[in-house]
Design an enzyme around this catalytic site. Structure first.
Site, PDB file in Angstrom:
ATOM      1  N   ASP A 130       0.817  -1.213   0.000  1.00  0.00           N
ATOM      2  CA  ASP A 130       0.000   0.000   0.000  1.00  0.00           C
ATOM      3  C   ASP A 130       0.849   1.260   0.000  1.00  0.00           C
ATOM      4  O   ASP A 130       0.472   2.284  -0.573  1.00  0.00           O
ATOM      5  CB  ASP A 130      -0.881   0.028   1.260  1.00  0.00           C
ATOM      6  N   ASP A 155     -21.894   3.013   8.294  1.00  0.00           N
ATOM      7  CA  ASP A 155     -22.375   2.920   6.920  1.00  0.00           C
ATOM      8  C   ASP A 155     -23.013   4.246   6.528  1.00  0.00           C
ATOM      9  O   ASP A 155     -23.997   4.680   7.137  1.00  0.00           O
ATOM     10  CB  ASP A 155     -23.386   1.776   6.796  1.00  0.00           C
ATOM     11  N   ASN A 166     -14.739   2.813   4.244  1.00  0.00           N
ATOM     12  CA  ASN A 166     -14.708   2.929   5.695  1.00  0.00           C
ATOM     13  C   ASN A 166     -13.414   3.632   6.099  1.00  0.00           C
ATOM     14  O   ASN A 166     -13.381   4.471   6.985  1.00  0.00           O
ATOM     15  CB  ASN A 166     -14.802   1.555   6.351  1.00  0.00           C
ATOM     16  N   HIS A 183     -10.064   8.288  -2.183  1.00  0.00           N
ATOM     17  CA  HIS A 183     -10.507   6.926  -1.874  1.00  0.00           C
ATOM     18  C   HIS A 183     -11.356   7.009  -0.610  1.00  0.00           C
ATOM     19  O   HIS A 183     -10.838   7.226   0.486  1.00  0.00           O
ATOM     20  CB  HIS A 183      -9.291   6.025  -1.665  1.00  0.00           C
ATOM     21  N   ILE A 184     -12.672   6.843  -0.774  1.00  0.00           N
ATOM     22  CA  ILE A 184     -13.588   7.032   0.350  1.00  0.00           C
ATOM     23  C   ILE A 184     -14.376   5.754   0.590  1.00  0.00           C
ATOM     24  O   ILE A 184     -15.334   5.440  -0.120  1.00  0.00           O
ATOM     25  CB  ILE A 184     -14.559   8.202   0.096  1.00  0.00           C
TER      26      ILE A 184
END
EC number: 2.7.2.1
Length: 421
Positions: free
Chosen positions: A148, A283, A211, A208-209
């Site tokens: 990553d 969520d 959790n 990057h969205i």
């Protein structure tokens, strides 16, 4: 050549099987609740019903063994024999400063990953467990680590160093590393294609969205800054992580609530962010629904998240100097049109004109969509990410000797004729 991509979390193992010659995903799925009990596998094959099976997985080795047995199962599998798997690609969250590219895993590499696991104590241990488990189940095939952090190793020193005692960096590696690198790589390459330009000619902000949330300022195809830091805790508001806060708050609350360092770390990572503000939800669909029904805390949580996202666009635009496009990706970025709208509205003055109807229609994990007006100087795209494809291409290139690094490698998805499988 058939490549198995594995993404091992603390209590889950995601997998994808890719046939390189056919350029298609032949199976994918996830084993959930590994170690914690009541575990099960969800297995998907194109054209078939999703297969679910309860099976206790007390560790990652059992989970990976279950995945392999499912892939070769006579009824639900897609392989005749385990030996059809040519190689395995492993997501590794933290590679420290040592790894600037994907690498073939040997004993030295595995030891190096273990040496930096203190920098990612929530992520690297399950990654390591997954590698060792997969090597035990598939000992005769090559295993490749995809990091990553590697994509962000191009950041300049002034972007990655913190204004802290320099000895902390020298002794303990305290600096910004950044995460979600493969996702930022994929969507930035796709954005360049949609712009009709080479990546080297583009300035892009990727968001990057999910959790977890991270943003990246990309100049000429290269990461020059990113929102996550030493750990994935820094940056934007996330599902359960606080993101950027006053660094005095943890010490203040430790005194007020008599909390240990471990307890405050757990609160900041697991009980903050959207969950902390709403008190109930991570969520965003639940948050949006309840906000629309008058729940004040849910409404405020959405406002906080969108406000922080908007600030990062402004910050990175200033850093880049010139901006061609903004990209939304990952679960919330791809599906959460109200959050995108709140983030983008009001930015006309800096050259971003939202098309509200396009934005509302961009609710699919399959299609790449322009959500700004045709005359918007800066374009905004919704681009579904595909980290597993990056894993697969890196593995194949390493095996055939064509891999250089993520900046110069000719990825298939960076071409105009690329078609999603």
């Amino acid at each position: 050549m058939v490549i198995l991509a594995l993404n091992c979390g603390s209590s889950s193992v995601k997998y994808q099987l890719f046939d390189w010659e056919k350029k298609e995903v032949v199976a994918k799925g996830m084993v959930e609740r590994v170690i914690i009990g009541d575990s099960f596998i969800m297995h998907e094959v194109p054209g078939r019903e999703t297969y679910r099976k309860e099976y206790e997985c007390p560790d990652h080795k059992v989970a990976i063994d279950l995945i392999i047995r499912t892939l070769v199962d006579g009824e639900h599998g897609v392989l005749k024999d385990i030996n059809e798997i040519s190689a395995v690609g492993h997501r590794v969250v933290h590679g420290g400063e040592m790894f600037t590219r994907s690498v073939l895993i040997d004993e030295k590499v595995l030891d190096a990953v273990k040496d930096v696991q203190h920098l990612a104590p929530l992520h690297n241990p399950p990654n390591i467990a997954g590698i060792e488990a997969a090597q035990a189940v598939l000992p005769s095939v090559p295993h490749v680590a995809i990091f990553d952090t590697a994509f962000h190793q191009t950041m300049p020193e002034h972007a990655y160093l913190y204004p802290l005692p320099y000895e902390w960096y020298e002794k303990y590696g305290v600096r910004r590393y950044g995460f979600h690198g493969t996702s930022h790589l994929f969507v930035s390459k796709r954005a360049a294609v949609l712009l009709g330009k080479k990546p080297s000619d583009c300035n892009i902000i990727t968001m990057h969205i999910g959790n977890g949330v991270s943003h990246c300022a990309i100049r000429g195809g290269v990461s020059i800054d990113t929102s996550m830091g030493l750990t994935p805790l820094e940056g934007a508001v996330m599902g359960t992580r606080c993101g950027d806060i006053d660094p005095a708050i943890p010490a203040f609350m430790m005194q007020k609530e008599n909390l240990s360092a471990k307890e405050i770390d757990s609160i900041l990572n697991k009980k903050s962010g959207v969950l902390g503000v709403t008190g109930r939800f991570t969520d965003r669909r639940d948050v949006i629904e309840n906000a629309n029904n008058g729940d004040h805390r849910c409404k405020v949580a959405l406002e906080i998240e969108a406000y922080r996202l908007k600030k990062y666009i402004g910050t990175y635009m200033a850093v880049l100097g010139r901006l061609d496009a903004v990209v939304f990706t990952a679960g919330v970025g791809e599906m959460g049109w109200p959050i995108r709208e709140k983030t983008i509205e009001g930015l006309e003055g800096i050259g971003i004109k939202l098309d509200r109807e396009r934005n509302k229609s961009a609710m699919t994990r399959k299609r790449e969509t322009l959500i700004t007006t045709d005359d918007s100087p800066i374009k905004v795209f919704v681009i579904p990410t595909d980290e597993e494809l990056v894993f697969t291409e890196d593995v194949v290139a390493i095996l055939d000797g064509t891999y250089t690094d993520h900046m110069n490698f000719d990825y298939s998805f960076a071409r105009q004729d690329f078609v999603r499988s």
